[in-house]
Every structure is written in structure tokens, then in C-alpha cells.
Design an enzyme around this catalytic site. Structure first.
Site, mmCIF file in Angstrom:
data_model
loop_
_atom_site.group_PDB
_atom_site.id
_atom_site.type_symbol
_atom_site.label_atom_id
_atom_site.label_comp_id
_atom_site.label_asym_id
_atom_site.label_seq_id
_atom_site.Cartn_x
_atom_site.Cartn_y
_atom_site.Cartn_z
ATOM 1 N N GLU A 21 62.484 15.463 82.946
ATOM 2 C CA GLU A 21 61.085 15.537 82.507
ATOM 3 C C GLU A 21 60.661 16.951 82.123
ATOM 4 O OE1 GLU A 21 58.698 13.644 85.519
ATOM 5 O OE2 GLU A 21 59.354 11.646 84.946
ATOM 6 N N CYS A 81 54.836 28.601 80.221
ATOM 7 C CA CYS A 81 55.087 29.891 80.867
ATOM 8 C C CYS A 81 54.516 31.055 80.050
ATOM 9 C CB CYS A 81 56.586 30.047 81.055
ATOM 10 S SG CYS A 81 57.011 31.532 81.958
ATOM 11 N N CYS A 124 58.868 35.445 78.021
ATOM 12 C CA CYS A 124 58.165 34.650 77.006
ATOM 13 C C CYS A 124 57.427 35.576 76.030
ATOM 14 C CB CYS A 124 57.184 33.678 77.662
ATOM 15 S SG CYS A 124 58.015 32.270 78.417
ATOM 16 N N GLU A 153 63.646 5.671 84.563
ATOM 17 C CA GLU A 153 63.044 5.460 85.883
ATOM 18 C C GLU A 153 62.025 4.338 85.724
ATOM 19 O OE1 GLU A 153 61.543 9.155 87.521
ATOM 20 O OE2 GLU A 153 63.396 10.216 87.015
HETATM 21 C C1 GLA Z 1 59.236 11.540 88.192
HETATM 22 C C2 GLA Z 1 60.563 12.188 88.483
HETATM 23 C C3 GLA Z 1 61.282 11.614 89.657
HETATM 24 C C4 GLA Z 1 60.330 11.255 90.752
HETATM 25 C C5 GLA Z 1 59.319 10.292 90.210
HETATM 26 C C6 GLA Z 1 58.393 9.791 91.271
HETATM 27 O O1 GLA Z 1 59.189 10.658 87.160
HETATM 28 O O2 GLA Z 1 61.427 12.213 87.371
HETATM 29 O O3 GLA Z 1 62.226 12.540 90.109
HETATM 30 O O4 GLA Z 1 59.727 12.395 91.241
HETATM 31 O O5 GLA Z 1 58.552 10.950 89.247
HETATM 32 O O6 GLA Z 1 57.524 8.807 90.794
HETATM 33 ZN ZN ZN Z 2 58.473 32.550 80.627
#
Ligand code: GLA
Ligand code: ZN
Length: 662
Positions: A142, A148, A153, A295
Site C-alpha cells: 500500500e 515526505c 526530497c 486483501e
Molecule cells: C491494510 C494492510 C494490512 C493490514 C490491513 C488491516 O490493508 O495492507 O497489512 O494492516 O490493512 O485491515
Molecule cells: Zn523525503
């Protein structure tokens, strides 16, 4: 179809692993994602690499026919690294160093961090890059925050500007630095956007920083992708997006990936599952290809508080909702809730006790059994759509660099159209600057402040070829330097829409502005947030303001400009849901687009198509905890039960139908 789970063997005693693998096999899982936060377990101290535990985990899983997706662990730099090199830590907007103790505390522009990234990713790729049990990789986790503002930067931003403008006078000119005496004589004088506590005020500088940071994030991902692609064979590379993280251009990053994936957590926004659907469609759109949910929610979540547990059948319904939107892989987060750490009460397929009696396990196991039957039916199908929504991270940044546009919110305006299309039961595709518009009959382009020759040509050709294009207020008002055009609004698109915007006003409390004339003379809509006062010129007014001064002056609020078979519609206002519902139903009719099926509210209807044969699978998903019904045109087969359905057909609470059409 791939079907599996996110697993953290490093959190559990090794003598449990084989039982986990057995339960996974029994649930018909075939895929497991591993290791995306396991840096300190792989490299406990600098340079001491230990893959023995991961080898044993992979072996245990592979013995149960589970394929592996490996995550690179860079979202969680270990303490030995940040202690030795505190300069890799990000600096946030308030100029505070982001402290270790959580995750995502590093800067994507840190040269030192890139060296460490290279080392760990190369170690993993050399070790597993030709391992047939490993089918693919996920870069980091993610990406997209924190934005930053550290010294690295700053230095890189100055170099990026030098590269872009070459000459400092060119930058001065394109940023309009004569305003308030900002003319720079040296690159080093250029501030970062957060240097001024009043967060401003140069919109061109702001926009360039957003572009720079987006490209830095995309570049950091590519840095990993390149290593993986060099060192691996027959393994794909993906990233798990959060489609609405606004800080980088997902369409751009997707170009470097083999597969787009995202993390689907519907209960965060349970009241607005339409937004969740939009996340699926955006993830489809970034590559215009089926995607994975890396996920998939299957339990309660740790957010500010625990979110409610899914109700019986809800996880199954989300799974099919994902598939309906083009997911070819479903990976549940997570296998078993951890007993420790920040997410110790984040649920999983199992409960803490690890027992197969977990209702979550029983539910996903039954989905596994169903998919084992119907998966082949879905394989090879894609999502085709007649309607597109233009979505641009860069246009959103432009809106964001200038706070005086409030109360308009780019995302909200997109959502208003999306939600109306959702209710109309049609497939929707998100497109962006470089997307192919072929195949779309209707393209809605909400809030497009910046227009250049490229976009002007793109939209003009779309209409010339018979497309119906819809634009809205705050369109064509700027160039890509984020300067306001000196042409009458909507600037470069005035000719296409055939109109002139003579005045505009934000609508906060007063004056109340209403609009009528759209389709049904009797109906009146209240303007909310914004009103463009349209002089229709050669376009046809479809609706006029009838209250407030825009009404008194006779301005149009919605117009159509015909171009042979094509047409360009302009919507000058934002409103409540009824306005979007009626607009969308009118526009779909204009474009000759029929709903896939009609049914009750809270039912979602989507379609996947097999391109070669034209075979269609219609998915009907009941998002509510009560029975709903849908009208079927003739006899169709529900592939989940192989039963014939016709006429008015009932769906149980959270029920799903997959209907074979041809
Ligand atoms: C995110 C992260 C996971 C976890 C989930 C929990 O999407 O990628 O590692 O922390 O949230 O919902
Ligand atoms: Zn930076």
C-alpha cells in the site's frame, strides 16, 4: 481464478504450520501471500540473511499444493536500519520526523533507503526468483504515504524542477512568480509547499510538488519491479493499491506492473458500498484488465475502533462482488488474528483459537467449494462497459492546490455520477488520460480544470466518432501549469460544448438556486456547492435555473451540443442525488444504453463477458440483510446451483446469483 489467504507464519509456532496448511487445502485455497512485513525475520541484523524459516514455510504450504506470492518487506524497515540511518525516516507535513514504531516510516526518495531496498529485494529475488512454487511478487505494501518533505526530497525536487524547466526564468514564468515577489534567482531558493505555514500560496509550485512526489513513489515501485524482473523467471509482479490514496497516479504505476491488485475492506464504508465498487472498477481501469483482491475482508477490522463483524453470508457476498467487477484472484486478509501487535484484534479466517469451527472458516470453505465448481466458468471473462468515467489523479491535485474552490470535492463529484450509474445497473469503466476510449458510448468527465491540446483532441475525436461526452463545472478553466485560462470558460472546450460560462458562484447557504426543465417540466432540483451560469450560445439548453439571480438572468444549467451522431453535454451545477439519478437516466437513454437487469435497490448487477464467444455471466449481489428481487428476461441458468431461473427471482439476505446469458 486464484483463491487464498494472507499468512504470517512468523507469528506462530512452527509446529502449527502444517495444520494451517492442511486447513487451507481443505478450504480449497490454492494461493498464499507471505512475508510482506518480515524484514527483521529475514535479516535480523544487517547482512545476516536467514531464509531457512521461509524455506520451511514455503515447503509446508507447497506440500498442500499452495502457490506462493512473496511480498518485498520494505513497508516495515527494521530497527537496526533506522537506528543506523535515521536519515531514511520521512518528514511529515508538519516537519516532524516520522518515528519508527509503526510501519511506512521511510522516505521513498532516500538514497540510503534505496540501497537497502536493493539489497533485500535482490536477496529475495536471487533466492526465490526461479522457484516454481513462487508464482508472483508484491512490491512493498500500500504505497502512497506519508508524503515526505525531508532534505533528500528537497534536493531531488530541485533537480526535478531543473530537469523540467531547464532555465530558472522559464520556471518563474510558468509559475507566475511575479505575484507577491516570488521570483527565484537560484534553484536552491525554491521552498517546499509546507515551508509556508499558510500552506501556499503558489498553486503551480503545489501542483509540481504533487507531481514530483507521485513520480517519486512510482519510481520507487519501479526500482523494485526492475530488480524483480531481472532476477526472476515466469513470476509476475503486482502491487496492492488502495485506489483512493490520492498521493500518486495509480494509472502510471500500473504501467510498470504485470497485475493490479487492491485491498478491499467494505465495512470501513459499509453505508456506501457503491464506493467499494468504485474501488474495484478503478483497479480494473488502471490496467484495463482483470485484477486481484490481495486483501479481502473476512472479519472485523481494527480501525479507530473495531468495525462490526460481517454478518453471515456477507464475506461470501463480498467475494462475489469482487469477482463480478473483474477480480480473478481473491486472497483473504488474514489467516488467523495475531495474538500481539497493533492488529491483535484484527480478525481473520480463523479466530485466535485456530479452530476449524470458526464460522469465518466455514464460510470461506464453502466459497472455496463453490469456486472449485464455477471458477472455470469465470476464467477468461473480462469486464466490458459502454459507460466510462474519466478519473485523473492530476486533476484532483489541481483542485486540491487551490483551496478557494471549496465546497467542491473532486472525489465527491465523481462519486455522485458513479452512484447514479451503480443504481442504473450498468457496467462502468474508469479511464484516464492515456486510456483507449474505443468501445465507450458515454463518457462522463466530472470536474476537469486543466485542459491541454492533447485532452482537447481526445475529447473532440470521441464526440466526432459518435460518442456522448458529459462535462461539468470547473472544466477547461486552467492550463497544465495550473494557471487560469484567458479564454471564456470552459476554455479550450468551449467550442465542443458550444457554450460560454458568463458567471459562476459557489452555493453555500444562499442564494438558493433551483433548476428545472430536465426531461420532466414539473421537476425542480436544488443546486448544491456550485453553479456555472451558462450562456448556451449554439448549444441547446436542457434545463434552466429558475430561482436566485442565475434564474433571474435566464441562464441555462444543463446543455447539449450535437455533433452529427455525437453530442457534448455540459452540466453547470452540482446537486443532490435526485439530480444525478435523473441526469444519468437521461444520458443513458441518449446513448442507447440499457440496464443489464432491473431489480430492487441495494442489489448490484454487473456483467463479465468472454471476448471470443460473447458468453455473458450476469452477477446479482444482494448487499442487504433482507430479501430482494430481480426481474429476469426469459430463462437463465444460475451457475452456482445449475438451476433455471426466470421472471421475478428472489435473493436471500446477502445472496448472490451468477446467471449464464448466452
Ligand atoms: C491494510 C494492510 C494490512 C493490514 C490491513 C488491516 O490493508 O495492507 O497489512 O494492516 O490493512 O485491515
Ligand atoms: Zn523525503
Amino acid at each position: 481464478m486464484n483463491f487464498g489467504v494472507d499468512y504470517y507464519p512468523e507469528h506462530w509456532p512452527e509446529d502449527r504450520w502444517s495444520k494451517d496448511a492442511k486447513l487451507m487445502e481443505e478450504a480449497k485455497f490454492d494461493t498464499v501471500r507471505l512475508a510482506e512485513f518480515a524484514w527483521s525475520k529475514i535479516e535480523g541484523t544487517e547482512g545476516e540473511i536467514d531464509f531457512t524459516w521461509l524455506d520451511r514455510a514455503i515447503e509446508t504450504l507447497a506440500n498442500r499444493n499452495l502457490d506462493i506470492v512473496l511480498g518485498t518487506p520494505t513497508a516495515a524497515p527494521p530497527p537496526w536500519l533506522t537506528e543506523k540511518h535515521p536519515e531514511v525516516l520521512a518528514v511529515n507535513e508538519d516537519k516532524e520526523v516520522v518515528k519508527p514504531g509503526h510501519r511506512r516510516h521511510y522516505c521513498v526518495n532516500s538514497k540510503v533507503y534505496r540501497d537497502y531496498t536493493k539489497a533485500i529485494v535482490s536477496e529475495m529475488a536471487e533466492k526465490y526468483g526461479e522457484d516454481e512454487r513462487v508464482i508472483g511478487w508484491q512490491t512493498d505494501n500500500e504505497l502512497g504515504h506519508p508524503v515526505c518533505y525531508c532534505d533528500d526530497c528537497r534536493t531531488k525536487f530541485h533537480a526535478w524542477l531543473r530537469d523540467k524547466y531547464e532555465d530558472i526564468d522559464e520556471l518563474n514564468n510558468r509559475w507566475g512568480t511575479t505575484f507577491w515577489s516570488h521570483e527565484y534567482t537560484e534553484w536552491s531558493q525554491i521552498p517546499l509547499p509546507n515551508d509556508n505555514p499558510r500552506k501556499g500560496p503558489n498553486p503551480s509550485l503545489h501542483l509540481d510538488y504533487k507531481r514530483f512526489f507521485s513520480q517519486s513513489t512510482v519510481g520507487y515501485n519501479k526500482f523494485q519491479v526492475d530488480i524483480l524482473q531481472d532476477e526472476t523467471e515466469n513470476q509476475w509482479v503486482c502491487h496492492n493499491f488502495m485506489p483512493h490514496f490520492p498521493n500518486f497516479d495509480h494509472f502510471e504505476m500500473a504501467q510498470d506492473l504485470d497485475l493490479a491488485t487492491w485491498d478491499h475492506y467494505p465495512t470501513e464504508i459499509r453505508e456506501s458500498y457503491k464506493e467499494v465498487s468504485a474501488g474495484h472498477d478503478l483497479t480494473y481501469g488502471v490496467k484495463d484488465k482483470p485484477f486481484w483482491v490481495m486483501e479481502e475482508q473476512c472479519s472485523y477490522l481494527t480501525r479507530d475502533d473495531l468495525t462490526p463483524a460481517p454478518r453471515p453470508g456477507e464475506t461470501r457476498m463480498w467475494t462475489y462482488q469482487s469477482i463480478a467487477h473483474g477480480a480473478d484472484g481473491i486472497i483473504y486478509f488474514r489467516w488467523r488474528p495475531c495474538r500481539f501487535g497493533d492488529e491483535q484484534f484484527h480478525g481473520g479466517v480463523l479466530q485466535h483459537d485456530g479452530s476449524r469451527e470458526s464460522p469465518g472458516y466455514q464460510e470461506v470453505k464453502s466459497v472455496g467449494n463453490e469456486l472449485a465448481e464455477v471458477g472455470t466458468e469465470i476464467d477468461g471473462t473480462v469486464v466490458e462497459a459502454d459507460v466510462g468515467i474519466y478519473y485523473s489523479f492530476e486533476q484532483n491535485w489541481s483542485m486540491d492546490t487551490y483551496r478557494f474552490h471549496s465546497p467542491i470535492d473532486y472525489e465527491d463529484e465523481i462519486a455522485s455520477y458513479y452512484n447514479a450509474l451503480f443504481a442504473a445497473n450498468v457496467n462502468v469503466k474508469f479511464v484516464s488520460r492515456n486510456s483507449d476510449l474505443n468501445g465507450l458510448d458515454l463518457l462522463i468527465v466530472p470536474v476537469l480544470p486543466m485542459v491541454d491540446e492533447f485532452l482537447q483532441d481526445k475529447f473532440e475525436s470521441f464526440v466526432k466518432e459518435g460518442g456522448k461526452l458529459v462535462g461539468t463545472f470547473r472544466t477547461g478553466i486552467k492550463d497544465f501549469d495550473n494557471h487560469v485560462t484567458d479564454k471564456t470558460f470552459p476554455g479550450r472546450l468551449s467550442e465542443l460544448f458550444g457554450i460560454s460560462i458568463r458567471e459562476f458562484t459557489p452555493v453555500k447557504d444562499k442564494p438558493e438556486v433551483t433548476l428545472s426543465g430536465l426531461q420532466d417540466e414539473g421537476k425542480s432540483y436544488t443546486a448544491k456547492d456550485w453553479v456555472d451560469c451558462i450562456d448556451p450560445g449554439e448549444a441547446e439548453p436542457l434545463a434552466k435555473y429558475d430561482q436566485g439571480w442565475p434564474g433571474d438572468r435566464g441562464y441555462a444549467g444543463v446543455t447539449r451540443n450535437n455533433h452529427d451522431d455525437g453530442a457534448a453535454y455540459y452540466v453547470g451545477l452540482s446537486g443532490e442525488a435526485d439530480l444525478y439519478r435523473d441526469l444519468v437516466s437521461y444520458l443513458l437513454k441518449e446513448a442507447g444504453i440499457e440496464p443489464i437487469l432491473t431489480g430492487d435497490e441495494n442489489l448490484e448487477v454487473r456483467k463479465r463477458t468472454e471476448p471470443e464467444t460473447g458468453k455473458e455471466l450476469v452477477f446479482v449481489v444482494n448487499h442487504s440483510s433482507s430479501q430482494k428481487s430481480v426481474q429476469l428476461p426469459g430463462k437463465l441458468t444460475d451457475v452456482l446451483t445449475e438451476k433455471e431461473k426466470s421472471g421475478t427471482t428472489t435473493l436471500e439476505p446477502f445472496g448472490v446469483l451468477i446467471l449464464r446469458q448466452k
